[in-house]
Design an enzyme around this catalytic site. Structure first.
Site, PDB file in Angstrom:
ATOM      1  N   CYS A   1      -6.484   2.121   5.294  1.00  0.00           N
ATOM      2  CA  CYS A   1      -7.220   0.894   5.615  1.00  0.00           C
ATOM      3  C   CYS A   1      -6.846   0.450   7.032  1.00  0.00           C
ATOM      4  O   CYS A   1      -5.954   1.029   7.664  1.00  0.00           O
ATOM      5  CB  CYS A   1      -6.892  -0.191   4.592  1.00  0.00           C
ATOM      6  SG  CYS A   1      -5.200  -0.832   4.746  1.00  0.00           S
TER       7      CYS A   1
ATOM      8  N   CYS B   1      -3.078  -0.344   7.339  1.00  0.00           N
ATOM      9  CA  CYS B   1      -2.212   0.837   7.345  1.00  0.00           C
ATOM     10  C   CYS B   1      -2.424   1.689   8.594  1.00  0.00           C
ATOM     11  O   CYS B   1      -1.466   2.205   9.169  1.00  0.00           O
ATOM     12  CB  CYS B   1      -2.439   1.662   6.076  1.00  0.00           C
ATOM     13  SG  CYS B   1      -1.872   0.800   4.587  1.00  0.00           S
TER      14      CYS B   1
ATOM     15  N   GLU C   1       1.052   3.839   1.860  1.00  0.00           N
ATOM     16  CA  GLU C   1       1.608   4.235   3.152  1.00  0.00           C
ATOM     17  C   GLU C   1       2.874   3.440   3.491  1.00  0.00           C
ATOM     18  O   GLU C   1       3.867   3.999   3.961  1.00  0.00           O
ATOM     19  CB  GLU C   1       0.575   4.046   4.274  1.00  0.00           C
ATOM     20  CG  GLU C   1      -0.642   4.925   4.132  1.00  0.00           C
ATOM     21  CD  GLU C   1      -1.796   4.293   3.358  1.00  0.00           C
ATOM     22  OE1 GLU C   1      -2.947   4.716   3.571  1.00  0.00           O
ATOM     23  OE2 GLU C   1      -1.556   3.386   2.529  1.00  0.00           O
TER      24      GLU C   1
ATOM     25  N   HIS D   1       0.839  -1.189   0.000  1.00  0.00           N
ATOM     26  CA  HIS D   1       0.000   0.000   0.000  1.00  0.00           C
ATOM     27  C   HIS D   1       0.882   1.249   0.000  1.00  0.00           C
ATOM     28  O   HIS D   1       2.039   1.211   0.421  1.00  0.00           O
ATOM     29  CB  HIS D   1      -0.916   0.012   1.219  1.00  0.00           C
ATOM     30  CG  HIS D   1      -2.022  -0.984   1.126  1.00  0.00           C
ATOM     31  ND1 HIS D   1      -3.172  -0.866   1.870  1.00  0.00           N
ATOM     32  CD2 HIS D   1      -2.184  -2.111   0.382  1.00  0.00           C
ATOM     33  CE1 HIS D   1      -3.980  -1.869   1.594  1.00  0.00           C
ATOM     34  NE2 HIS D   1      -3.396  -2.640   0.699  1.00  0.00           N
TER      35      HIS D   1
END
Length: 185
Positions: free
Chosen positions: A90, A93, A62, A60
């Site tokens: 999410c 994260c 992040e 992801h």
């Protein structure tokens, strides 16, 4: 320019940089989530989703930005660092951001399926674990939503069950989108 206008301008600049990362993700066929990490008014890490190309669900935006930052800065720096991300982090994260003790998160649109900072869970504010972080939502929300809409009307040949989308039209209405950011700590 007043101090408030300068602060809004600063947040706007960094969120636009996150949106540019989201655009890059869209251009490469990734879910268009982009982010930047800001320490001492400088971008020290940036990321975009890389789950489709890498075939790794943990890649992801992040995580990629944090990985980039940690090449040059100690982990403790994250306590004084802000994250600007196009979509609400999410659950995965949001949990990592909590463990890294990020200072604050600014995001564009909510994540109604997997959101970890208010939409589904509020991992940023649970006082029973690591120190909480402040969250500001709705910053450039329309632009963030449009990135996602542009992605989801495309054909995705890598999907487990690809669905034809030739007749879909891009929805440009924003009846339910919050326009300015608000504090949700």
């Amino acid at each position: 320019m007043s101090a408030i206008e300068q602060e809004d301008s600063r947040h706007g600049y960094f969120m636009k940089q996150a949106l540019l990362m989201g655009e890059k993700a869209l251009e490469t066929g990734e879910t268009p989530v982009g982010c930047v990490l800001v320490y001492d008014n400088q971008i020290v890490g940036s990321g975009m989703n890389d789950t489709n190309r890498s075939m790794n669900g943990t890649r992801h935006a992040e995580f990629i930005a944090i990985q980039e930052m940690l090449r040059s800065y100690p982990k403790s720096t994250l306590r004084s660092t802000d994250l600007y991300v196009t979509v609400e982090p999410c659950v995965m994260c949001a949990s990592a951001l909590r463990q890294y003790q990020i200072r604050a998160v600014y995001f564009g649109c909510g994540n109604e399926r997997f959101g970890g900072t208010g939409s589904i869970l509020s991992l940023h504010s649970d006082f029973s674990i690591d120190p909480p972080y402040t969250v500001y939502s709705g910053l450039f929300s329309k632009e963030a939503v449009m990135l996602l809409r542009r992605f989801y009307i495309q054909e995705n040949e890598k999907a487990p069950r690809p669905r034809p989308k030739k007749n879909r039209e891009l929805n440009t209405r924003f009846d339910d989108i919050v326009e300015s950011y608000n504090h949700t700590a």
